[in-house]
Design a protein around this motif. Structure first.
Motif, PDB file in Angstrom:
ATOM      1  N   ASP A 155      20.288   0.428 -38.542  1.00 40.54           N
ATOM      2  CA  ASP A 155      19.284   0.683 -37.786  1.00 40.54           C
ATOM      3  C   ASP A 155      19.202  -0.003 -36.800  1.00 40.54           C
ATOM      4  N   GLY A 156      20.417  -1.208 -36.520  1.00 38.24           N
ATOM      5  CA  GLY A 156      20.209  -2.010 -35.459  1.00 38.24           C
ATOM      6  C   GLY A 156      20.319  -3.931 -35.980  1.00 38.24           C
ATOM      7  N   GLN A 157      20.098  -3.493 -36.436  1.00 37.46           N
ATOM      8  CA  GLN A 157      19.675  -5.090 -37.398  1.00 37.46           C
ATOM      9  C   GLN A 157      21.013  -6.195 -37.691  1.00 37.46           C
ATOM     10  N   ARG A 158      21.047  -7.449 -37.551  1.00 38.18           N
ATOM     11  CA  ARG A 158      22.803  -7.711 -37.357  1.00 38.18           C
ATOM     12  C   ARG A 158      22.332  -8.604 -38.699  1.00 38.18           C
ATOM     13  N   LEU A 159      23.355  -9.195 -39.357  1.00 39.27           N
ATOM     14  CA  LEU A 159      23.615  -9.892 -40.564  1.00 39.27           C
ATOM     15  C   LEU A 159      24.863 -11.038 -40.421  1.00 39.27           C
ATOM     16  N   SER A 160      24.955 -12.613 -39.920  1.00 31.63           N
ATOM     17  CA  SER A 160      25.875 -13.635 -39.713  1.00 31.63           C
ATOM     18  C   SER A 160      26.352 -13.765 -40.622  1.00 31.63           C
ATOM     19  N   ALA A 161      28.037 -13.555 -41.187  1.00 35.63           N
ATOM     20  CA  ALA A 161      28.282 -14.891 -42.148  1.00 35.63           C
ATOM     21  C   ALA A 161      29.425 -15.155 -41.133  1.00 35.63           C
TER      22      ALA A 161
END
Length: 430
Positions: A155-161
């Motif tokens: 959906d285009g969301q970015r999750l940092s890790a």
């Protein structure tokens, strides 16, 4: 708090999330399906052969590809550890023939439920119906390594890790979500792939008579897989005839050895692989000849086609008569010694020509995947991208049936999760 993302909620992914969820680490398990363990749910015909209780030597002996790579993973978290973990989580186990381990309930759903409880207790955040589109990383000039930064969702969301563990499976049973996502992630980050092919899969044969035997199961036969002058596999067990060729435990295991043959040869010049069935492995050719001679002497006035009931199942008799080149109407007392000896050879070496395997839709596992040369076997971390880990069927690792492939998933998943947690802890400390 360190952020660890696990991509894929199958066997390796659930184990990785569990092992990574140490104090001070926030673990998010991302699964694109509506539930965890969708492929695990159908393994072992819904019973889930969770591992094999054999000793370590047997575990390694049943790995087909890159067994040495698994040294740290297997010894770090072996089959006994898996069994203890599941039983402590409220999923009692039992050991059956061949040291195969199953839930006492015979329900794979109990294994998945046990992991859900463990993950919930550890505080792992579970996000279902969440598909990862790509990895996000920072590049670096070799020999320096790049650095993982997180993932981008569909959906285009970015999750940092701080760490990402890829446990997306292979290509078999695509309906369960195994569509090669992890291999695509690996390629885009510069990792090499070993050619993929279906494995633990039925084989298609050239002989039409297999269709006449469809549904016939033979127990205690010996199967040999031969390529040119090389014998690749020999074992006794059960075989099933189908409308396209052969299946059953013996054939599925033999398929593990087939793909590498054609990968190394020019297909236009290579001879087809051959299967040879010994229908009477307990008897030598001399013993079998005496047995047939005795049967013929007791039925000397019978026609050949009617004198084989003591040797074969009724469905197999017409095929054996046809392949023998002996007239089925011929009386057994008229059969020559040479004809009888040729028939003995046929029984001990019934030939089948392999023309291919069935598709991924019928394959239990995928052979091939992310090459282990790009992965640190002591941690499951990428040698190219810091903080990026791979575990399970996405790697070029595979084994025989009997719980060995799931043990690979559990062991590599646990090592990847543990390593990611340790690395994140060290980075926080520094």
């Amino acid at each position: 708090m360190s952020e660890i993302l696990v991509v894929g909620g199958g066997a390796a992914g659930m184990m990785a999330a569990f092992a990574a969820s140490e104090p001070g680490r926030h673990v998010i398990l991302l699964e694109k399906n509506e539930k965890l363990g969708k492929k695990l749910f159908i393994t072992g015909k819904g019973r889930c052969n969770v591992t094999n209780a054999a000793d370590m030597e047997a575990l390694f002996a049943n790995v087909c590809t890159n067994g040495k790579f698994l040294y740290s993973a297997f010894y770090g978290f072996d089959n006994q550890a898996v069994m203890a973990l599941l039983e402590q989580a409220g999923c009692p186990l039992k050991t059956e023939r061949g040291e195969r381990v199953f839930p006492v309930s015979d329900h794979s759903s109990d294994v998945i439920a046990a992991f859900r409880r463990m993950l919930q207790k550890r505080g792992v955040e579970l996000r279902l119906n969440t598909e990862v589109k790509s990895l996000v990383w920072e590049t670096a000039e070799p020999p320096a390594r790049g650095q993982i930064k997180g993932v981008e969702l569909r959906d285009g969301q970015r999750l940092s890790a701080d760490a990402v563990i890829v446990c997306t499976g292979g290509l078999s049973y695509a309906s369960t979500g195994s569509t090669g996502d992890g291999m695509r992630f690996a390629q885009t980050t510069g990792h090499r792939l070993t050619a993929c092919r279906p494995s633990l899969v039925p084989l298609e044969t050239a002989e039409d008579w297999c269709r006449d035997l469809m549904g016939l199961s033979l127990r205690n036969v010996e199967l040999r897989l031969v390529s040119g002058k090389r014998e690749l596999y020999r074992e006794q067990g059960e075989l099933l005839f189908t409308h396209f060729g052969v299946s059953g435990p013996l054939v599925l295991t033999a398929s593990c050895y087939l793909g590498r043959v054609y990968e190394k040869k020019d297909k236009t010049e290579s001879e087809p692989a051959k299967l040879y069935l010994d229908l009477k492995p307990a008897l030598s050719e001399e013993q079998l000849d005496r047995r047939i001679l005795r049967d013929f002497e007791e039925q000397q006035n019978k026609r050949f086609k009617n004198a084989l009931g003591g040797l074969f199942p009724s469905k197999l008799i017409p095929v054996m008569v046809m392949l023998s080149d002996i007239d089925g109407e011929k009386r057994v007392n008229e059969i020559t010694r040479q004809e009888r000896r040729s028939f003995v050879t046929l029984i001990k070496n019934l030939p089948l020509t392999v023309i291919g395997t069935r598709s991924y839709a019928e394959a239990i596992i995928t052979q091939g995947g992310v090459t282990v040369k790009d992965i640190n076997p002591s941690t499951m971390e990428s040698k190219l991208i810091s903080g990026l880990y791979f575990a399970g069927e996405v790697l070029d690792l595979d084994a025989h049936t009997g719980g060995f492939n799931l043990q690979i998933a559990w062991s590599t998943g646990h090592l990847a999760g543990e390593s990611a947690a340790n690395a994140c802890g060290n980075s926080v400390a520094t």
